[in-house]
Design a protein around this motif. Structure first.
Motif, mmCIF file in Angstrom:
data_model
loop_
_atom_site.group_PDB
_atom_site.id
_atom_site.type_symbol
_atom_site.label_atom_id
_atom_site.label_comp_id
_atom_site.label_asym_id
_atom_site.label_seq_id
_atom_site.Cartn_x
_atom_site.Cartn_y
_atom_site.Cartn_z
ATOM 1 N N HIS A 66 19.470 6.707 -45.379
ATOM 2 C CA HIS A 66 18.204 7.373 -45.090
ATOM 3 C C HIS A 66 18.260 8.825 -45.558
ATOM 4 C CE1 HIS A 66 20.623 8.483 -41.534
ATOM 5 N NE2 HIS A 66 19.902 9.601 -41.526
ATOM 6 N N VAL A 89 5.881 2.133 -41.059
ATOM 7 C CA VAL A 89 6.747 2.717 -40.038
ATOM 8 C C VAL A 89 7.880 1.728 -39.774
ATOM 9 C CG1 VAL A 89 6.900 3.551 -37.658
ATOM 10 C CG2 VAL A 89 4.822 3.960 -38.997
ATOM 11 N N GLU A 90 9.100 2.153 -40.036
ATOM 12 C CA GLU A 90 10.274 1.306 -39.781
ATOM 13 C C GLU A 90 10.714 1.401 -38.332
ATOM 14 O OE1 GLU A 90 13.582 1.797 -42.462
ATOM 15 O OE2 GLU A 90 12.232 2.156 -44.153
ATOM 16 N N ARG A 91 10.554 2.575 -37.751
ATOM 17 C CA ARG A 91 10.954 2.808 -36.360
ATOM 18 C C ARG A 91 9.937 3.732 -35.725
ATOM 19 N NH1 ARG A 91 16.858 5.069 -34.352
ATOM 20 N NH2 ARG A 91 16.330 5.176 -32.150
ATOM 21 N N GLU A 92 9.305 3.256 -34.674
ATOM 22 C CA GLU A 92 8.311 4.052 -33.958
ATOM 23 C C GLU A 92 8.982 5.277 -33.332
ATOM 24 O OE1 GLU A 92 5.018 3.671 -33.818
ATOM 25 O OE2 GLU A 92 5.037 1.833 -35.001
ATOM 26 N N ALA A 94 10.628 7.797 -30.949
ATOM 27 C CA ALA A 94 11.364 7.623 -29.697
ATOM 28 C C ALA A 94 12.181 8.878 -29.443
ATOM 29 C CB ALA A 94 12.283 6.413 -29.780
ATOM 30 N N ALA A 104 11.656 9.214 -35.696
ATOM 31 C CA ALA A 104 10.907 8.061 -36.214
ATOM 32 C C ALA A 104 11.402 7.814 -37.628
ATOM 33 C CB ALA A 104 9.405 8.338 -36.216
ATOM 34 N N ALA A 105 11.167 6.615 -38.142
ATOM 35 C CA ALA A 105 11.585 6.291 -39.509
ATOM 36 C C ALA A 105 10.410 5.708 -40.286
ATOM 37 C CB ALA A 105 12.755 5.310 -39.499
ATOM 38 N N THR A 107 8.958 4.540 -44.458
ATOM 39 C CA THR A 107 9.400 4.095 -45.771
ATOM 40 C C THR A 107 8.639 4.894 -46.813
ATOM 41 O OG1 THR A 107 9.755 1.868 -44.936
ATOM 42 C CG2 THR A 107 9.618 2.115 -47.319
ATOM 43 N N THR A 113 14.304 4.944 -46.817
ATOM 44 C CA THR A 113 14.023 5.214 -45.406
ATOM 45 C C THR A 113 14.078 6.722 -45.188
ATOM 46 O OG1 THR A 113 14.955 3.110 -44.705
ATOM 47 C CG2 THR A 113 14.814 4.843 -43.034
ATOM 48 N N HIS A 115 13.928 9.490 -42.159
ATOM 49 C CA HIS A 115 13.930 9.805 -40.730
ATOM 50 C C HIS A 115 13.229 11.132 -40.520
ATOM 51 C CE1 HIS A 115 17.624 7.243 -39.369
ATOM 52 N NE2 HIS A 115 16.707 6.528 -39.976
#
Length: 120
Positions: A66, A89-92, A94, A104-105, A107, A113, A115
């Motif tokens: 990433h 969105v790969e990761r909401e 948090a 968050a992550a 693309t 990726t 971050h």
């Protein structure tokens, strides 16, 4: 010693500019062509740069886990990324309590990726 830049290959410089400049707020620091390869750099508030090398073939981001970018507001950036740019969105967003950061992550246009990290 300092890290000066990281170079990654991209296929569509306009899409890359839109993602890294318009969405994430990084600024073009320089651009040139050398040996038939277009090189484009962006930077933020820190000392390092991202270098984009424009290539014909779709890059394979294998080996790059990433790219981390500091964000003032992770939630607002993700919301804009989805609503205005159609970014995946790969990761909401948090909160990572152990490091006191929000993450968050996303693309980017070439599948890398990214971050987004907000210091709390």
């Amino acid at each position: 010693m300092d890290v000066l830049h990281t170079a990654i290959e991209v296929t569509d410089l306009d899409a890359t500019r839109e993602f890294y400049e318009d969405l994430l707020g990084l600024e073009r620091s320089r651009e040139y062509e050398q040996h038939g390869v277009r090189n484009y750099y962006v930077t933020g508030a820190g000392p390092g740069e991202l270098q984009f090398r424009v290539v014909d073939a779709v890059p394979d981001p294998a080996g790059i886990d990433h790219i981390a970018i500091a964000a003032d507001d992770v939630d607002a950036t993700v919301e804009t990324a989805v609503s205005e740019y159609g970014v995946t969105v790969e990761r909401e967003p948090a909160t990572l309590e152990r490091v006191n950061r929000r993450l968050a992550a996303l693309t980017d246009p070439d599948g890398y990726t990214v971050h987004l990290i907000e210091e709390l």
